[in-house]
Scaffold this active site. Structure first.
Site, mmCIF file in Angstrom:
data_model
loop_
_atom_site.group_PDB
_atom_site.id
_atom_site.type_symbol
_atom_site.label_atom_id
_atom_site.label_comp_id
_atom_site.label_asym_id
_atom_site.label_seq_id
_atom_site.Cartn_x
_atom_site.Cartn_y
_atom_site.Cartn_z
ATOM 1 N N HIS A 484 0.910 -1.215 -0.121
ATOM 2 C CA HIS A 484 -0.019 -0.128 0.024
ATOM 3 C C HIS A 484 0.850 1.217 -0.054
ATOM 4 C CE1 HIS A 484 -3.607 2.324 1.325
ATOM 5 N NE2 HIS A 484 -2.638 3.224 1.779
ATOM 6 N N GLU A 485 1.694 1.363 0.902
ATOM 7 C CA GLU A 485 2.650 2.492 1.085
ATOM 8 C C GLU A 485 3.474 2.533 0.035
ATOM 9 O OE1 GLU A 485 1.851 4.584 3.103
ATOM 10 O OE2 GLU A 485 0.683 3.288 4.321
ATOM 11 N N HIS A 488 1.692 4.636 -3.064
ATOM 12 C CA HIS A 488 1.707 5.875 -2.837
ATOM 13 C C HIS A 488 3.129 6.316 -3.500
ATOM 14 C CE1 HIS A 488 -1.698 6.831 -0.657
ATOM 15 N NE2 HIS A 488 -1.637 5.928 0.416
#
Length: 693
Positions: A484-485, A488
């Site tokens: 997820h990170e 980003h």
């Protein structure tokens, strides 16, 4: 050597010739650096608004953007250290200088002279020749001037500036209270109390107790230490003890100095006053101006519809969990501290595996290798270890490169770089996040500045067993968080937009910013991907296909309850920032939402709002719905990879990279999505992925 050059050498925060010198930054550097950088930015503002600088995009950027970007990079490094390496001296210096920085940015955003100059740039017939990204950046700037009080006058403008200072100060206190309340708790458990808890967690707790000079096992409220105990400990009294400690952090049940209850009321009142000053009925209306969603009513309708769709599944989830707990665990009443334990036991019974069994296969080095392989394959780049000063020995640094066709020297082109800080420790803010160190920018001096990201998680550290250090073990949830990170980070680092303000994640609507991050999570559920990034800690064997199939079958285990919880939090956020006099009715609003939405009610003593940093100091005020809003986009985007011959299909990856990741905030997310999918998004894929459709 000139005095200014010597000062830049002596103070690492004033050295912007390369990467931040994190190993050299000390609290005593902060105030002198801010003195210099704030003065430079103030002078740049005066010069930019004078007749010396024409109403020209490049001319304004050369004066103002250069000075403010330098300030932003230094202040970003300070804020980052405050989040990952907190100390009393650093916190004091950060807190002392924060109002000064906020004041400067408030002045910039509300300066009517600068506002007039930017309006003149847009009014100039030559603006038609500006590139689409620059026009987008200019339009955003004019919008932001209005949202920053540039059209206010006299007392209203002065009060607006005060409100920015006060909100920043109160928000910082909120986060500090959460960190301090988390770090200050410790319980030393006996071996008998930890029966059922994974061996590596018990070993880590024993190591922590020894390091603290205590007997027993040190259990803290750091998530990697706390949650496995709640999830696996047979001792119900221990689970209740820890649950209560965690659920009452930063509340009236602890030290009064750390109680966030009055800060919540104060922040809501300050936000309402700011919205009223700017002509909006509520903080939510103000918050949505730069977002995809058009109104609070639209957001609330979206959430209520999603909640309605999820409720039948949530009720089934809860009924079966209660029945299982009563029959199999002898729990006539399912308390909040029983839910994770009972859920894990039910999952083990139904799907014949445990998270502890799965975790043995996800060693941190192998997971990173697998993640990097996906990124390199799908997005046609290479990831290599790199060197940079860091703030902790466990932090690593990498570079992303791409082959440059036709390059004279054959050398790959640097695309971006990132720091990786994976493990929890005292003084580090809980949670996981990505932040920018610097953005991609074709600087006015002619140099292309490549982007750099921070990728921060809070996983359990590697443990030492019998004197031998073992690789860290990640849960599958940890793996998903890392992906997820990294999603980003990819939007920040792979951008090909050269204009500051719309490159990377800058300028992306806040309720769409989770699209690339949630998109990446899908890879964690693909067999060919998972197989490659697993290696058993003892045998080195890959995850067995049969175990993966059981994990996949359990993917949507209690998805109804999970979705409903997110809807509940999002509705609480929206209603707190929409309804009149919300600051005086916090408990009433929270209780009303829970009564309408929740099927699993929290205990009366639980104070989840008191640690809800997302909306009180994390930028998600009237925006927590963004996770679900963007999940519609990410699920639909992932469908394109499901339709491809292979989820690592390079052609599909190239289209996604070019349409979504590389364009950043240079156009609306809806335009980027349609460029990738050829149509507008639908909710169908999300419901299907979560077993709710």
């Amino acid at each position: 050597m000139k005095k200014e050059e010597r000062m830049n050498t002596d103070n690492p925060l004033l050295d912007t010739t390369g990467l931040p010198r994190f190993d050299a930054i000390r609290p005593e550097h902060i105030t002198p650096a801010m003195d210099a950088l704030l003065a430079d930015a103030g002078r740049a503002l005066e010069l930019a608004t004078s007749s010396t600088v024409p109403a020209d995009y490049d001319a304004l950027s050369a004066v103002l953007d250069v000075a403010t970007e330098r300030l932003g990079r230094a202040w970003g490094a300070i804020g980052h250290l405050n989040a990952v390496a907190d100390s009393p001296a650093l916190r004091a210096a950060y807190t002392e200088n924060m109002p000064r920085v906020v004041d400067l940015y408030t002045r910039l955003g509300a300066d009517e002279r600068l506002f007039a100059k930017y309006k003149a740039v847009l009014a100039d017939p030559r603006s038609a020749q500006l590139s689409a990204p620059r026009l987008r950046a200019l339009g955003n700037a004019l919008r932001d001037f209005k949202l920053s009080g540039a059209e206010l006058v006299d007392a209203a403008k002065a009060r607006y500036a005060e409100l920015q200072d006060q909100q920043a100060e109160v928000g910082q206190k909120f986060s500090e209270h959460v960190l301090d309340a988390t770090d200050s708790y410790a319980y030393y458990a006996t071996a008998d109390e930890l029966v059922g808890v994974p061996v590596d967690v018990v070993q880590a707790a024993r190591n922590d107790a020894e390091a603290a000079g205590h007997a027993g096992h040190k259990i803290t409220l750091q998530f990697p230490r706390y949650f496995p105990v709640i999830e696996y400990a047979h001792d119900r009294a221990l689970r209740e003890r820890l649950y209560r400690a965690n659920a009452t952090r930063a509340s009236e049940f602890g030290p009064a100095a750390l109680d966030n209850t009055p800060l919540i009321r104060e922040l809501l009142a300050l936000r309402q006053e700011e919205a009223t000053l700017l002509g909006y009925a509520s903080p939510a209306e103000l918050s949505l101006v730069p977002k995809m969603a058009e109104s609070p009513a639209q957001v609330i309708g979206f959430l209520e519809d999603l909640g309605h769709r999820a409720r039948p599944g949530a009720l089934r989830d809860l009924a079966e969990l209660r029945e299982f707990a009563r029959i199999e665990l002898g729990l006539e009443e399912l308390a909040a501290w029983d839910v994770p334990f009972a859920s894990q036991k039910l999952k083990e019974q139904r799907y014949a595996f445990s998270e502890q069994e799965v975790k043995q296969y996800f060693t941190e080095p192998k997971v990173l290798e697998g993640l990097f392989h996906i990124v390199e394959t799908v997005f046609e780049v290479r990831i290599r270890p790199d060197a940079a000063p860091v703030w902790h020995p466990s932090v690593r640094f990498f570079r992303i490169e791409r082959d440059e066709p036709g390059a004279v020297d054959g050398a790959p082109r640097l695309v971006g770089q990132f720091y990786l800080d994976l493990f929890a420790r005292p003084g580090k803010r809980p949670g996981a996040w990505m932040d920018d160190v610097r953005d991609r920018w074709l600087r006015p001096e002619g140099e292309l500045q490549t982007p750099v990201a921070h990728l921060v998680c809070n996983f359990a550290s590697p443990v030492v067993v019998a004197g031998v250090a073992r690789p860290a073990l990640l849960t599958h949830d940890d793996v998903t968080t890392l992906f997820h990170e990294f999603g980003h980070g990819l939007q920040l680092m792979l951008t090909q937009i050269d204009d500051l303000g719309v490159s990377g994640i800058s300028g992306v609507e806040w309720d769409a910013v989770e699209l690339p991050s949630q998109f990446m999570e899908n890879f964690c559920w693909e067999w060919e991907v998972v197989k490659r990034m697993t290696s058993h800690i003892e045998t080195g064997a890959a995850l067995p296909r049969a175990l993966f199939d059981r994990m996949l079958a359990a993917k949507n285990f209690h998805s109804g309850l999970g979705t409903l919880r997110q809807v509940e939090l999002s509705l609480i956020d929206m209603r707190l920032h929409t309804e009149p006099d919300a600051q005086a009715r916090v408990s009433e609003i929270v209780d009303a939402v829970r009564a309408d939405v929740a099927v699993l009610l929290l205990p009366a003593f639980a104070r989840a709002l008191n640690t809800f940093t997302h909306i009180f100091d994390g930028g998600y005020a009237a925006g927590y719905y963004s996770y679900k809003w963007a999940e519609v986009l990410s699920a639909d985007a992932w469908s394109a990879f499901e339709e491809a011959p292979d989820v690592l299909d390079v052609g599909t990856g190239r289209r996604y990279r070019q349409a979504v990741l590389e364009t950043g905030g240079s156009r609306s997310t809806l335009e980027s999505f349609k460029a990738f999918r050829g149509r507008e998004p639908t909710i169908d894929a999300l419901l299907r992925h979560q077993g709710l459709g």
